[in-house]
Motif scaffolding. Sequence first.
Motif, PDB file in Angstrom:
ATOM      1  N   GLY A   1       0.806  -1.212   0.000  1.00 27.80           N
ATOM      2  CA  GLY A   1       0.000   0.000   0.000  1.00 27.80           C
ATOM      3  C   GLY A   1       0.840   1.264   0.000  1.00 27.80           C
ATOM      4  N   VAL A   2       1.924   1.275   0.779  1.00 27.99           N
ATOM      5  CA  VAL A   2       2.782   2.458   0.857  1.00 27.99           C
ATOM      6  C   VAL A   2       3.487   2.709  -0.475  1.00 27.99           C
ATOM      7  CG1 VAL A   2       4.867   3.395   1.921  1.00 27.99           C
ATOM      8  CG2 VAL A   2       3.121   2.334   3.351  1.00 27.99           C
ATOM      9  N   ILE A   3       4.068   1.670  -1.053  1.00 32.53           N
ATOM     10  CA  ILE A   3       4.836   1.830  -2.297  1.00 32.53           C
ATOM     11  C   ILE A   3       3.931   2.226  -3.460  1.00 32.53           C
ATOM     12  CG2 ILE A   3       6.226   0.605  -4.002  1.00 32.53           C
ATOM     13  CD1 ILE A   3       7.402  -1.026  -1.686  1.00 32.53           C
ATOM     14  N   LEU A   4       2.827   1.496  -3.635  1.00 32.21           N
ATOM     15  CA  LEU A   4       1.931   1.814  -4.760  1.00 32.21           C
ATOM     16  C   LEU A   4       1.289   3.188  -4.579  1.00 32.21           C
ATOM     17  CD1 LEU A   4       0.138  -1.580  -5.514  1.00 32.21           C
ATOM     18  CD2 LEU A   4       2.099  -0.547  -6.669  1.00 32.21           C
ATOM     19  N   GLY A   5       0.907   3.526  -3.361  1.00 35.73           N
ATOM     20  CA  GLY A   5       0.316   4.833  -3.119  1.00 35.73           C
ATOM     21  C   GLY A   5       1.298   5.963  -3.381  1.00 35.73           C
ATOM     22  N   ALA A   6       2.564   5.761  -2.964  1.00 34.98           N
ATOM     23  CA  ALA A   6       3.582   6.783  -3.202  1.00 34.98           C
ATOM     24  C   ALA A   6       3.875   6.951  -4.690  1.00 34.98           C
ATOM     25  CB  ALA A   6       4.858   6.419  -2.450  1.00 34.98           C
ATOM     26  N   LEU A   7       3.959   5.845  -5.413  1.00 32.49           N
ATOM     27  CA  LEU A   7       4.224   5.927  -6.851  1.00 32.49           C
ATOM     28  C   LEU A   7       3.072   6.606  -7.590  1.00 32.49           C
ATOM     29  CD1 LEU A   7       5.777   2.401  -7.529  1.00 32.49           C
ATOM     30  CD2 LEU A   7       6.981   4.587  -7.337  1.00 32.49           C
ATOM     31  N   ALA A   8       1.832   6.237  -7.235  1.00 37.26           N
ATOM     32  CA  ALA A   8       0.673   6.832  -7.903  1.00 37.26           C
ATOM     33  C   ALA A   8       0.583   8.330  -7.630  1.00 37.26           C
ATOM     34  CB  ALA A   8      -0.611   6.134  -7.437  1.00 37.26           C
ATOM     35  N   GLY A   9       0.804   8.723  -6.383  1.00 35.44           N
ATOM     36  CA  GLY A   9       0.696  10.133  -6.037  1.00 35.44           C
ATOM     37  C   GLY A   9       1.821  10.980  -6.589  1.00 35.44           C
ATOM     38  N   TYR A  10       3.027  10.424  -6.661  1.00 38.36           N
ATOM     39  CA  TYR A  10       4.191  11.218  -7.095  1.00 38.36           C
ATOM     40  C   TYR A  10       4.245  11.356  -8.612  1.00 38.36           C
ATOM     41  CZ  TYR A  10       8.997  12.820  -7.562  1.00 38.36           C
ATOM     42  OH  TYR A  10      10.125  13.552  -7.878  1.00 38.36           O
ATOM     43  N   TYR A  11       4.071  10.250  -9.316  1.00 38.84           N
ATOM     44  CA  TYR A  11       4.232  10.291 -10.771  1.00 38.84           C
ATOM     45  C   TYR A  11       2.966  10.729 -11.500  1.00 38.84           C
ATOM     46  CZ  TYR A  11       8.756   7.989 -10.364  1.00 38.84           C
ATOM     47  OH  TYR A  11      10.057   7.706 -10.070  1.00 38.84           O
ATOM     48  N   GLY A  12       1.784  10.353 -10.980  1.00 43.51           N
ATOM     49  CA  GLY A  12       0.546  10.706 -11.670  1.00 43.51           C
ATOM     50  C   GLY A  12       0.474  10.043 -13.048  1.00 43.51           C
ATOM     51  N   GLY A  13      -0.279  10.624 -13.947  1.00 42.36           N
ATOM     52  CA  GLY A  13      -0.339  10.138 -15.326  1.00 42.36           C
ATOM     53  C   GLY A  13      -0.782   8.691 -15.429  1.00 42.36           C
ATOM     54  N   LEU A  14      -0.104   7.944 -16.321  1.00 41.10           N
ATOM     55  CA  LEU A  14      -0.461   6.555 -16.558  1.00 41.10           C
ATOM     56  C   LEU A  14      -0.212   5.675 -15.342  1.00 41.10           C
ATOM     57  CD1 LEU A  14       0.851   6.057 -20.228  1.00 41.10           C
ATOM     58  CD2 LEU A  14      -1.519   6.335 -19.464  1.00 41.10           C
ATOM     59  N   VAL A  15       0.834   5.998 -14.571  1.00 43.01           N
ATOM     60  CA  VAL A  15       1.123   5.231 -13.354  1.00 43.01           C
ATOM     61  C   VAL A  15      -0.046   5.342 -12.386  1.00 43.01           C
ATOM     62  CG1 VAL A  15       2.655   5.001 -11.369  1.00 43.01           C
ATOM     63  CG2 VAL A  15       3.612   5.512 -13.626  1.00 43.01           C
TER      64      VAL A  15
END
Length: 305
Positions: free
Chosen positions: A100-114
């Motif tokens: 949850g932490v890793i996927l949430g951080a990646l989604a929030g930071y990169y945005g877009g398609l990620v």
Amino acid sequence: MTRVHNLYWEAAQKLSRQKLVVICLGIIAIYILVAVLGGFNVLPDYQTRVGAEYEAPSLELAKLLGTDLFGRSVLYKILAGTKTAMLIGVLVTSISVPIGVILGALAGYYGGLVDVGIVWLYTVISSVPYILMVIAISYVIGKGLVAICLAMGLLGWVGLCRLIRSEVLKTRNLEYVAAARVIGANDLQIIFSHILPNVIHLAIISASLQILGAIKSEVILTYIGVGIQDGASWGAMISDATGELVQGIWWPLAGVVLAMFLLIYSLNVVSDALRDALDPKLRGTTEVAEGDSQFEAKEAAIQKA
């Protein structure tokens, strides 16, 4: 980082001043100790016969909560079930929280398609009832402790992922993140060294709730026959007690319900206290309320004088 350390230090001091929280932490520590002792086979064997069948509770330690159909100690079975419950809680949390932490951080930071891909993934998972998904995955992997832990761990990260994503979206454009980019920090350094330390309190709060949810889910799954197949389990004890109540045998169910109540209540109290102590928004509200009450008290004292 100093600010983060101060936050946790202040939270620890705040928790230590709440008697109910300290008592609940002590109860949780006892459960953890029982689980550890069970892991080293220090606890009495719950399969050993200690008396006649269905003996009522007495002052003898082994019969403190009575005996079951085979003359085994209900207390010893509950202690063995405690080991299973705590093990499941820790394993499920160890799987779901990092995801949850890793996927949430990646989604929030990169945005877009990620962000779109991760949001689509947890939307699909959350659209299916949790228990049904756990049952389906456990049937594919195989029944047992490992299957249940994997199933619940692979499905239990959705709520935390949403929280982390929303917080990272708010913080990724703040000044300290921009300053880190200016000095040459790469994306991973910014995420794990600058952003996550300021939102990791959400993972701590979620971990305590995740343990609670995993324990309750295991009991439900074992009760309906798709959980723990071998070994002691609170769910198996509750399942066995459904037929015993008709015969007036109440103590096996009463014992396991009491054990579950103490652990679940303690985890709930500690989770709420952690949320109040670590969430900056709630901390600010509490501090304002305390400041207002102190001001009102001083004003009243001045008026009396």
